[in-house]
Design a protein around this motif. Structure first.
Motif, PDB file in Angstrom:
ATOM      1  N   ARG A  80       0.718  -1.278   0.192  1.00 20.05           N
ATOM      2  CA  ARG A  80       0.160  -0.043  -0.126  1.00 20.05           C
ATOM      3  C   ARG A  80       0.749   1.238  -0.029  1.00 20.05           C
ATOM      4  O   ARG A  80       0.506   2.049  -0.639  1.00 20.05           O
ATOM      5  N   LEU A  81       1.933   1.289   0.976  1.00 20.36           N
ATOM      6  CA  LEU A  81       2.551   2.365   0.637  1.00 20.36           C
ATOM      7  C   LEU A  81       3.365   2.609  -0.434  1.00 20.36           C
ATOM      8  O   LEU A  81       3.644   3.811  -0.781  1.00 20.36           O
ATOM      9  N   THR A  82       4.047   1.701  -0.805  1.00 17.29           N
ATOM     10  CA  THR A  82       4.909   1.899  -2.229  1.00 17.29           C
ATOM     11  C   THR A  82       3.883   2.182  -3.354  1.00 17.29           C
ATOM     12  O   THR A  82       3.977   2.800  -4.503  1.00 17.29           O
ATOM     13  N   GLY A  83       2.556   1.616  -3.210  1.00 18.14           N
ATOM     14  CA  GLY A  83       1.548   1.854  -4.380  1.00 18.14           C
ATOM     15  C   GLY A  83       1.184   3.181  -4.302  1.00 18.14           C
ATOM     16  O   GLY A  83       0.823   3.654  -5.485  1.00 18.14           O
ATOM     17  N   ALA A  84       1.172   3.615  -2.848  1.00 19.43           N
ATOM     18  CA  ALA A  84       0.653   5.272  -3.012  1.00 19.43           C
ATOM     19  C   ALA A  84       1.739   6.108  -3.680  1.00 19.43           C
ATOM     20  O   ALA A  84       1.038   6.976  -4.326  1.00 19.43           O
ATOM     21  N   ALA A 136      14.249  -5.105  -4.502  1.00 21.00           N
ATOM     22  CA  ALA A 136      13.280  -5.629  -5.750  1.00 21.00           C
ATOM     23  C   ALA A 136      12.764  -4.493  -6.683  1.00 21.00           C
ATOM     24  O   ALA A 136      12.183  -4.966  -7.776  1.00 21.00           O
ATOM     25  N   VAL A 137      12.595  -3.261  -6.013  1.00 20.53           N
ATOM     26  CA  VAL A 137      11.977  -2.265  -6.748  1.00 20.53           C
ATOM     27  C   VAL A 137      12.767  -1.554  -7.655  1.00 20.53           C
ATOM     28  O   VAL A 137      13.676  -1.177  -7.117  1.00 20.53           O
ATOM     29  N   ASP A 138      12.371  -1.331  -8.919  1.00 14.61           N
ATOM     30  CA  ASP A 138      13.327  -0.649  -9.897  1.00 14.61           C
ATOM     31  C   ASP A 138      12.688   0.589 -10.681  1.00 14.61           C
ATOM     32  O   ASP A 138      13.044   1.221 -11.507  1.00 14.61           O
ATOM     33  N   ASP A 139      11.314   0.882 -10.143  1.00 20.91           N
ATOM     34  CA  ASP A 139      10.683   1.859 -10.710  1.00 20.91           C
ATOM     35  C   ASP A 139      10.515   3.283  -9.705  1.00 20.91           C
ATOM     36  O   ASP A 139       9.790   4.156  -9.958  1.00 20.91           O
ATOM     37  N   LEU A 140      11.299   2.913  -8.558  1.00 23.53           N
ATOM     38  CA  LEU A 140      11.340   3.935  -7.521  1.00 23.53           C
ATOM     39  C   LEU A 140      12.604   4.249  -7.208  1.00 23.53           C
ATOM     40  O   LEU A 140      13.508   3.314  -7.035  1.00 23.53           O
TER      41      LEU A 140
END
Length: 203
Positions: A80-84, A136-140
């Motif tokens: 939810r946090l990264t989604g926001a 694993a996050v590459d779009d932030l």
């Protein structure tokens, strides 16, 4: 001058980060469940926000240059946090991390040591999971800032060391004040040096 959203702005660490950013003339949207607790410093706008409501949080985060999360990991939902943050269109995401996932020796985390305080263990383990998922996050454009083992109120000295994945310590132990930690966080916003990385600060 940047426009920054700070989630968890009324907490112990959040308050120090908020003061540091205000003193540096940044504009800050200070988000908390109880915005009435937020100090009315220059450039600060207090906003009521719930990290459990992804859509509402995204609306609060939109239009900012960076988002800082200063929320306990046991109270956070990574998705939810990264989604926001994604839905808000903000790329820069900084996280107030924990010390538990730092190494005290190659392959040995602080949280796994037998003398690690039991009352902090679940929070520390959840913080380690949060960091693993961030990797694993590459779009932030994320940064995870870990404090030293002893993380308490203290003086704003401006004198501390910067490390990566190993716990920083001296003969007198491992520590950093909330105030000096806030300096490191603000420095990272102004002069990014740890893109998609974790770093740590200590005396």
């Amino acid at each position: 001058m940047a426009h920054i959203a700070l989630i968890g702005a009324s907490g112990n660490v959040g308050t120090r980060i908020l003061k540091e950013l205000s003193d540096r003339s940044h504009r800050v949207s200070a988000i908390a469940r109880h915005p009435e607790k937020i100090q009315a410093w220059p450039g600060v706008v207090a906003l009521k926000g719930d990290i459990g409501d992804e859509a509402a949080l995204a609306a609060l985060l939109a239009g900012h240059d960076a988002v800082i999360s200063s929320v306990k990991f046991l109270d956070s939902d990574f998705d939810r946090l990264t989604g926001a943050v994604r839905a808000a269109g903000v790329k820069r995401f900084l996280v107030v991390g924990g010390a538990g996932s730092l190494e005290v020796a190659p392959g040995q985390r602080l949280v796994d040591q037998p003398d690690f305080p039991a009352q902090y263990k679940q929070e520390a383990l959840q913080g380690a999971v949060f960091l693993d998922r961030l990797k694993a996050v590459d779009d932030l454009d994320w940064t995870f800032l870990s404090p030293s083992a002893l993380f308490v109120p203290g003086e704003r000295t401006g004198t501390f060391r910067v490390g990566t994945d190993q716990l920083l310590s001296t003969a007198s132990g491992s520590s950093i004040s909330f105030e000096d930690y806030a300096i490191a966080m603000a420095d990272e916003i102004e002069h990014p040096r740890h893109s998609r990385r974790r770093f740590t600060v200590g005396y």
